[in-house]
Scaffold this motif. Structure first.
Motif, mmCIF file in Angstrom:
data_model
loop_
_atom_site.group_PDB
_atom_site.id
_atom_site.type_symbol
_atom_site.label_atom_id
_atom_site.label_comp_id
_atom_site.label_asym_id
_atom_site.label_seq_id
_atom_site.Cartn_x
_atom_site.Cartn_y
_atom_site.Cartn_z
ATOM 1 N N PHE A 43 0.792 -1.222 0.000
ATOM 2 C CA PHE A 43 0.000 0.000 0.000
ATOM 3 C C PHE A 43 0.829 1.279 0.000
ATOM 4 O O PHE A 43 0.315 2.332 -0.342
ATOM 5 N N VAL A 44 2.081 1.212 0.388
ATOM 6 C CA VAL A 44 2.945 2.397 0.323
ATOM 7 C C VAL A 44 3.743 2.375 -0.980
ATOM 8 O O VAL A 44 3.757 3.348 -1.724
ATOM 9 N N MET A 45 4.380 1.251 -1.264
ATOM 10 C CA MET A 45 5.205 1.155 -2.464
ATOM 11 C C MET A 45 4.399 0.781 -3.708
ATOM 12 O O MET A 45 4.839 1.028 -4.820
ATOM 13 N N GLY A 46 3.248 0.123 -3.516
ATOM 14 C CA GLY A 46 2.376 -0.198 -4.635
ATOM 15 C C GLY A 46 2.751 -1.422 -5.444
ATOM 16 O O GLY A 46 2.330 -1.563 -6.590
ATOM 17 N N VAL A 90 -0.822 8.674 3.441
ATOM 18 C CA VAL A 90 0.356 8.935 2.610
ATOM 19 C C VAL A 90 1.561 9.331 3.455
ATOM 20 O O VAL A 90 2.669 8.872 3.220
ATOM 21 N N ARG A 91 1.360 10.158 4.445
ATOM 22 C CA ARG A 91 2.485 10.645 5.254
ATOM 23 C C ARG A 91 2.906 9.663 6.343
ATOM 24 O O ARG A 91 4.047 9.692 6.787
ATOM 25 N N GLU A 92 2.001 8.811 6.807
ATOM 26 C CA GLU A 92 2.306 7.898 7.907
ATOM 27 C C GLU A 92 2.638 6.492 7.451
ATOM 28 O O GLU A 92 3.278 5.742 8.190
ATOM 29 N N GLY A 93 2.182 6.066 6.299
ATOM 30 C CA GLY A 93 2.451 4.727 5.827
ATOM 31 C C GLY A 93 1.644 3.694 6.598
ATOM 32 O O GLY A 93 0.491 3.915 6.935
ATOM 33 N N CYS A 94 2.257 2.563 6.891
ATOM 34 C CA CYS A 94 1.589 1.462 7.586
ATOM 35 C C CYS A 94 2.083 1.373 9.031
ATOM 36 O O CYS A 94 3.232 1.680 9.323
ATOM 37 N N GLY A 95 1.191 0.924 9.896
ATOM 38 C CA GLY A 95 1.546 0.728 11.293
ATOM 39 C C GLY A 95 0.802 -0.442 11.874
ATOM 40 O O GLY A 95 -0.267 -0.832 11.387
ATOM 41 N N LEU A 96 1.365 -1.031 12.903
ATOM 42 C CA LEU A 96 0.733 -2.155 13.580
ATOM 43 C C LEU A 96 -0.444 -1.674 14.403
ATOM 44 O O LEU A 96 -0.393 -0.601 15.028
ATOM 45 N N LEU A 97 -1.488 -2.464 14.421
ATOM 46 C CA LEU A 97 -2.638 -2.166 15.271
ATOM 47 C C LEU A 97 -2.389 -2.770 16.647
ATOM 48 O O LEU A 97 -1.791 -3.832 16.762
ATOM 49 N N PRO A 98 -2.871 -2.088 17.680
ATOM 50 C CA PRO A 98 -2.654 -2.624 19.042
ATOM 51 C C PRO A 98 -3.442 -3.896 19.280
ATOM 52 O O PRO A 98 -4.354 -4.239 18.664
#
Length: 98
Positions: A43-46, A90-98
């Motif tokens: 989803f960030v790099m496509g 777009v600015r944050e990218g991907c992150g783990l959900l708690p």
């Protein structure tokens, strides 16, 4: 020879006790790394799904890697531990959900 094996076993046990926290954390690291990196790859790099599956492959295989494309959410399960990552923008990218 028996003494050598006994000493070797005791040393391995002592090392395992010393590293017990790292050994306990390891199963979660595999799925967390895979979920976040796969999410970023897709989803960030496509990149396409087969490429990203190869990108996150490890020596220890995942038992499950699920992608919810419309919601941009990825769940990885490895060594009995599940972790989920979500695209945040777009600015944050991907992150783990708690």
């Amino acid at each position: 020879m028996k003494r050598f094996l006994l000493v070797l076993g005791l040393l391995a046990g002592a090392w395992g006790w010393y590293e017990r926290q790292a050994l306990a954390d390891f199963p979660g690291i595999l799925s967390a790394y895979s979920a976040k990196e796969y999410c970023s790859c897709r989803f960030v790099m496509g990149f396409d799904a087969p490429y990203c599956r190869g990108y996150v492959s490890q020596y220890l295989p995942l038992s499950r890697l699920d992608e919810d494309t419309p919601a941009r959410v990825v769940t990885a399960v490895g060594l009995g531990v599940a972790n989920t990552a979500r695209w945040r923008g777009v600015r944050e990218g991907c992150g783990l959900l708690p």
